[in-house]
Every structure is written in structure tokens, then in C-alpha cells.
Enzyme design. Structure first.
Site, short mmCIF file in Angstrom:
data_model
loop_
_atom_site.label_atom_id
_atom_site.label_comp_id
_atom_site.label_asym_id
_atom_site.label_seq_id
_atom_site.Cartn_x
_atom_site.Cartn_y
_atom_site.Cartn_z
CE LYS A 1 -0.48 2.53 14.17
NZ LYS A 1 -1.79 2.53 12.69
CE1 TYR B 1 2.27 1.92 15.78
CE2 TYR B 1 1.73 1.50 18.12
CZ TYR B 1 1.83 1.16 16.57
OH TYR B 1 -0.07 0.76 16.55
CB VAL C 1 -1.11 0.04 1.70
CG1 VAL C 1 -2.11 -0.91 1.17
CG2 VAL C 1 0.03 -0.19 2.34
CB ALA D 1 4.54 11.29 16.28
CB ILE E 1 -4.03 -6.40 19.78
CG1 ILE E 1 -4.72 -4.98 19.88
CG2 ILE E 1 -4.66 -7.34 18.67
CD1 ILE E 1 -6.14 -5.54 20.25
#
Length: 252
Positions: A163, A159, A65, A161, A191
Site C-alpha cells: 500500500k 500489506y 484486473v 509495503a 473498514i
């Protein structure tokens, strides 16, 4: 069935979270478009999906992607086969470094750039390519994946920042694509995915104690939240950040 004959495009479908979402959607009657950067992981998810739906209700294409042209090929093939895309779930994200938790003094420019690209670029590409289809058909649901650390957490400077960018992008897209497309975001806690394998037992136990429910999240927990946001049960919800974190909410 809550997603009967809806067409759902799920990125990162070869990973635990993406796979769980794709399988849950298939159980609820959706047609699936799945992609992953790993051919092997993608084929594994494809085989599981074929136990739930006919081959003519599935498009599985390996792609990154992060490459706009590769995503474009997937979207064009999906639209050609199904003549619509109703749901987009941007799952791709994470940290490539084998050491997940690092202080801001330990994070170098290469890791910073990789984390920003991995968590933001694919979401932008997929949104730009799928949104015109949804706008033309007059309907669409988009779901992005952030984290409960998006408001800051020690050891996650890059991470968190990145997100936070996903959370902000979600709200901007919700405004720009309204009133036709609902755009929402899930903020998972920890998770049980490959990330857990890169964390020591003390860190995992500390996190487990912080949750009100006393456990780590399961990919199925994320899949169930995504199902709600993808269904018409959430028709009056947009621009929302939904925590799926056992009671932990983003905070300093």
C-alpha cells in the site's frame, strides 16, 4: 447531482467497498462501468445498481484486473458504449491469506508476491489503459485505495509495503498525468469488510479504542470520500493521500 452523466469505472465492485462506491456514484447521477473477479458478487452489485439507474447506463463485466487483456476488454467496451471514461476508482487489493496479521518472520515469499501483485498490478493496468482516454478527452479523475498502515505497522509487513507502493504510485501518476488528470488516494482505517471476519475480537477492540470516533469504518465512509475526490469539488486537489480512519494517521 455531483456526477451527472459522468462515466465512472469501479474495480472490485463486488466487494463491500467497491459496491458502496458504485452505489454512491449512481445516486449522484453517474453512469457505471463495474468489474469484479467474482461473477456472483458482480451480479449482486449489478442488481442493486439497476434499482438506481437504467440498464443502458451500466456496463458490468467479470474480469481480473491482474490480467491486462481482461481489463483491456472492459475498458474498450466501456469506451465503445459511453465514448468516454471520466472517473477511475482502483479498489482491488487486500490479503489473500486467511490469517491477515503475521510477523515479518512468518510471511513467506508466496504470500509476499501475492500481496504485491494484488494491491499494485491491477492499479497499474487500469491506469495505463484508462489514462490515454482521459488525456484525449482533456479530463479525468483517478482514485486509488491505500491504507493508513502504509508507513508501517506490526503484522502488516507485506500489506503495508504494497500500500506504500500504491501511495507512491498515486503521487507519480499525479505528476505524470498533470495537469489534465487529478490523481488522489484514500487511506482507509479498518473498514467493516470481509477483513474483519479474519481478525479476533481483541484486535478489533484495540483498533476501535485507537480511533477518536470510537468505531470501525463503514464502506459508505469510503464511498463518500471517493465521491468528493471524483467530483469537481476537488478540482484543485491532486497527489493527495486522504485518511478516512476515524482520526488515525499513518505513523511509526
Amino acid at each position: 447531482m455531483r456526477l451527472k452523466d459522468k462515466v465512472a469505472f469501479v474495480t472490485g465492485a463486488g466487494g463491500p467497498m467497491g459496491e458502496a462506491i458504485a452505489l454512491r456514484f449512481a445516486e449522484e447521477g453517474a453512469k457505471l462501468v463495474i468489474t469484479d473477479i467474482s461473477e456472483n458478487r458482480l451480479n449482486r452489485t449489478r442488481e442493486k445498481l439497476l434499482e438506481l439507474l437504467d440498464a443502458d447506463r451500466l456496463v458490468a463485466i467479470r474480469a481480473s484486473v491482474l490480467d491486462f487483456d481482461e481489463v483491456k476488454e472492459v475498458v474498450e467496451e466501456a469506451n465503445k458504449k459511453f465514448d468516454k471514461i471520466d472517473i477511475l476508482v482502483n479498489v482491488v487489493g487486500g490479503i489473500r491469506d486467511t490469517t491477515m496479521i503475521k510477523s515479518l518472520f512468518e510471511i513467506d515469499g508466496e504470500r509476499w508476491d501475492q500481496t504485491m501483485e494484488l494491491n499494485l498490478k491491477g492499479t497499474l493496468h487500469c491506469t495505463k489503459l484508462v489514462a490515454p482516454i482521459m488525456l484525449q478527452q482533456g479530463y479525468g479523475k483517478m482514485i486509488n485505495i491505500s491504507t493508513i498502515h502504509f508507513e508501517g505497522e506490526k503484522g502488516y509487513a507485506d500489506y503495508g509495503a504494497a500500500k506504500a507502493g500504491v501511495a507512491s504510485f498515486t503521487k507519480t501518476a499525479a505528476k505524470e498525468l498533470s495537469p489534465t488528470i487529478n490523481v488522489n488516494c484514500i487511506a482507509p482505517g479498518l473498514i467493516q469488510t470481509s477483513i474483519v471476519d479474519r481478525m479476533d475480537s481483541d484486535t478489533l477492540e484495540e483498533y476501535r479504542r485507537k480511533t477518536l470516533l470510537g468505531r470501525l469504518g463503514d464502506p459508505k465512509d469510503i464511498a463518500n470520500a471517493a465521491l468528493f475526490l471524483a467530483s469537481d469539488e476537488s478540482a484543485y486537489i491532486t497527489g493527495h493521500i486522504m485518511p478516512v480512519s476515524g482520526g488515525i494517521w499513518p505513523h511509526l
